[in-house]
Design a protein around this motif. Sequence first.
Motif, mmCIF file in Angstrom:
data_model
loop_
_atom_site.group_PDB
_atom_site.id
_atom_site.type_symbol
_atom_site.label_atom_id
_atom_site.label_comp_id
_atom_site.label_asym_id
_atom_site.label_seq_id
_atom_site.Cartn_x
_atom_site.Cartn_y
_atom_site.Cartn_z
ATOM 1 N N ALA A 76 44.333 46.093 36.794
ATOM 2 C CA ALA A 76 43.177 47.000 36.862
ATOM 3 C C ALA A 76 42.238 46.770 35.685
ATOM 4 O O ALA A 76 41.013 46.721 35.848
ATOM 5 C CB ALA A 76 43.647 48.448 36.893
ATOM 6 N N ALA A 77 42.790 46.617 34.488
ATOM 7 C CA ALA A 77 41.948 46.394 33.301
ATOM 8 C C ALA A 77 41.265 45.036 33.374
ATOM 9 O O ALA A 77 40.103 44.898 32.980
ATOM 10 C CB ALA A 77 42.779 46.506 32.038
ATOM 11 N N ALA A 78 41.977 44.031 33.859
ATOM 12 C CA ALA A 78 41.369 42.702 33.977
ATOM 13 C C ALA A 78 40.227 42.732 34.993
ATOM 14 O O ALA A 78 39.173 42.120 34.765
ATOM 15 C CB ALA A 78 42.427 41.684 34.380
ATOM 16 N N ASP A 79 40.425 43.429 36.098
ATOM 17 C CA ASP A 79 39.338 43.577 37.086
ATOM 18 C C ASP A 79 38.147 44.294 36.467
ATOM 19 O O ASP A 79 36.998 43.881 36.659
ATOM 20 C CB ASP A 79 39.826 44.338 38.311
ATOM 21 C CG ASP A 79 40.779 43.531 39.161
ATOM 22 O OD1 ASP A 79 40.816 42.291 38.999
ATOM 23 O OD2 ASP A 79 41.503 44.146 39.977
ATOM 24 N N LEU A 80 38.428 45.358 35.726
ATOM 25 C CA LEU A 80 37.357 46.099 35.062
ATOM 26 C C LEU A 80 36.622 45.213 34.058
ATOM 27 O O LEU A 80 35.390 45.216 33.994
ATOM 28 C CB LEU A 80 37.924 47.337 34.363
ATOM 29 C CG LEU A 80 36.929 48.225 33.626
ATOM 30 C CD1 LEU A 80 35.935 48.841 34.605
ATOM 31 C CD2 LEU A 80 37.656 49.307 32.854
ATOM 32 N N LEU A 81 37.375 44.426 33.299
ATOM 33 C CA LEU A 81 36.781 43.528 32.322
ATOM 34 C C LEU A 81 35.893 42.483 32.999
ATOM 35 O O LEU A 81 34.775 42.213 32.555
ATOM 36 C CB LEU A 81 37.884 42.840 31.506
ATOM 37 C CG LEU A 81 37.441 41.875 30.423
ATOM 38 C CD1 LEU A 81 36.697 42.636 29.335
ATOM 39 C CD2 LEU A 81 38.639 41.166 29.839
ATOM 40 N N GLY A 82 36.395 41.906 34.092
ATOM 41 C CA GLY A 82 35.604 40.912 34.828
ATOM 42 C C GLY A 82 34.322 41.507 35.383
ATOM 43 O O GLY A 82 33.248 40.904 35.290
ATOM 44 N N GLU A 83 34.421 42.689 35.963
ATOM 45 C CA GLU A 83 33.229 43.344 36.511
ATOM 46 C C GLU A 83 32.243 43.719 35.406
ATOM 47 O O GLU A 83 31.027 43.597 35.579
ATOM 48 C CB GLU A 83 33.623 44.583 37.317
ATOM 49 C CG GLU A 83 34.382 44.278 38.585
ATOM 50 C CD GLU A 83 33.595 43.412 39.553
ATOM 51 O OE1 GLU A 83 32.380 43.637 39.714
ATOM 52 O OE2 GLU A 83 34.207 42.502 40.128
ATOM 53 N N LEU A 84 32.753 44.180 34.283
ATOM 54 C CA LEU A 84 31.867 44.492 33.152
ATOM 55 C C LEU A 84 31.132 43.253 32.662
ATOM 56 O O LEU A 84 29.948 43.323 32.324
ATOM 57 C CB LEU A 84 32.661 45.108 31.992
ATOM 58 C CG LEU A 84 32.900 46.595 32.068
ATOM 59 C CD1 LEU A 84 33.859 47.037 30.966
ATOM 60 C CD2 LEU A 84 31.598 47.356 31.947
ATOM 61 N N PHE A 85 31.821 42.128 32.619
ATOM 62 C CA PHE A 85 31.182 40.888 32.186
ATOM 63 C C PHE A 85 30.057 40.500 33.133
ATOM 64 O O PHE A 85 28.942 40.214 32.707
ATOM 65 C CB PHE A 85 32.214 39.767 32.074
ATOM 66 C CG PHE A 85 31.620 38.466 31.634
ATOM 67 C CD1 PHE A 85 31.229 38.281 30.321
ATOM 68 C CD2 PHE A 85 31.445 37.436 32.542
ATOM 69 C CE1 PHE A 85 30.668 37.080 29.911
ATOM 70 C CE2 PHE A 85 30.883 36.235 32.149
ATOM 71 C CZ PHE A 85 30.498 36.054 30.822
ATOM 72 N N VAL A 86 30.349 40.494 34.436
ATOM 73 C CA VAL A 86 29.323 40.135 35.424
ATOM 74 C C VAL A 86 28.163 41.115 35.364
ATOM 75 O O VAL A 86 26.993 40.719 35.383
ATOM 76 C CB VAL A 86 29.936 40.086 36.848
ATOM 77 C CG1 VAL A 86 28.854 39.952 37.906
ATOM 78 C CG2 VAL A 86 30.938 38.945 36.954
ATOM 79 N N PHE A 87 28.470 42.401 35.264
ATOM 80 C CA PHE A 87 27.419 43.421 35.199
ATOM 81 C C PHE A 87 26.557 43.253 33.948
ATOM 82 O O PHE A 87 25.333 43.378 34.007
ATOM 83 C CB PHE A 87 28.044 44.818 35.230
ATOM 84 C CG PHE A 87 27.039 45.918 35.166
ATOM 85 C CD1 PHE A 87 26.262 46.237 36.267
ATOM 86 C CD2 PHE A 87 26.836 46.635 33.987
ATOM 87 C CE1 PHE A 87 25.322 47.251 36.217
ATOM 88 C CE2 PHE A 87 25.900 47.651 33.928
ATOM 89 C CZ PHE A 87 25.140 47.959 35.039
ATOM 90 N N SER A 88 27.176 42.983 32.811
ATOM 91 C CA SER A 88 26.401 42.848 31.574
ATOM 92 C C SER A 88 25.507 41.613 31.614
ATOM 93 O O SER A 88 24.362 41.658 31.141
ATOM 94 C CB SER A 88 27.319 42.831 30.348
ATOM 95 O OG SER A 88 28.186 41.735 30.401
ATOM 96 N N VAL A 89 25.989 40.511 32.186
ATOM 97 C CA VAL A 89 25.145 39.318 32.301
ATOM 98 C C VAL A 89 23.985 39.592 33.253
ATOM 99 O O VAL A 89 22.837 39.242 32.962
ATOM 100 C CB VAL A 89 25.981 38.101 32.761
ATOM 101 C CG1 VAL A 89 25.085 36.937 33.142
ATOM 102 C CG2 VAL A 89 26.937 37.681 31.660
ATOM 103 N N ALA A 90 24.269 40.235 34.380
ATOM 104 C CA ALA A 90 23.197 40.565 35.328
ATOM 105 C C ALA A 90 22.197 41.533 34.695
ATOM 106 O O ALA A 90 20.985 41.383 34.869
ATOM 107 C CB ALA A 90 23.790 41.168 36.597
ATOM 108 N N GLY A 91 22.703 42.513 33.950
ATOM 109 C CA GLY A 91 21.808 43.455 33.266
ATOM 110 C C GLY A 91 20.938 42.764 32.235
ATOM 111 O O GLY A 91 19.740 43.054 32.115
ATOM 112 N N ALA A 92 21.526 41.837 31.484
ATOM 113 C CA ALA A 92 20.741 41.092 30.492
ATOM 114 C C ALA A 92 19.668 40.251 31.167
ATOM 115 O O ALA A 92 18.533 40.164 30.684
ATOM 116 C CB ALA A 92 21.660 40.210 29.656
ATOM 117 N N ALA A 93 20.009 39.651 32.313
ATOM 118 C CA ALA A 93 19.019 38.862 33.050
ATOM 119 C C ALA A 93 17.879 39.746 33.548
ATOM 120 O O ALA A 93 16.704 39.359 33.490
ATOM 121 C CB ALA A 93 19.685 38.138 34.214
#
Length: 169
Positions: A76-93
């Motif tokens: 669950a934490a790894a999934d959350l971490l992966g989603e946070l990474f993708v979300f933060s990159v998309a947000g930065a873009a």
Amino acid sequence: MILPVFKLGTLALKTFCKPIANRLKKEAGLHPKFRQIIINIAQANHRLTTNMQRRIYGHSTDVAIRPLDEEKAVQAAADLLGELFVFSVAGAAVIFEVQRSSRSEARKEEQQRLELEAMKQIDEDLMGEVERLRQKLAELEQLAKGRELIGALNFRHAYDSENEKAKST
């Protein structure tokens, strides 16, 4: 030209983020200290979501919540971490794109402002030229009046009288 290339670059960045996020998920469970941190995060997230669900459905929130087992917590934490990474990159873009767009708009507005100022300056110059020509015409009329040539050089009165004749007919 630069806009389609930038859009494709942003899309490629988002596409490359997913494998990186998957790699982060795999590596998260292997490092012992990081594993314990993400297990704690996953347990806290589990308690928070369970309490929120109980409140939404009107169930009691004062009962003990069973913790997740260690592997489920890591997953669950790894999934959350992966989603946070993708979300933060998309947000930065998105933030970068908005800033780039606002800079482009500011440049366009500045160009329009400069063009407007140039037009106003041309208008003022033309008004000044018209005023100088009126003054010269008045001086010529004064000279003509002084030499009694008023009838030959009286442009204004001749034009006005022609207009009056045209209006009366």
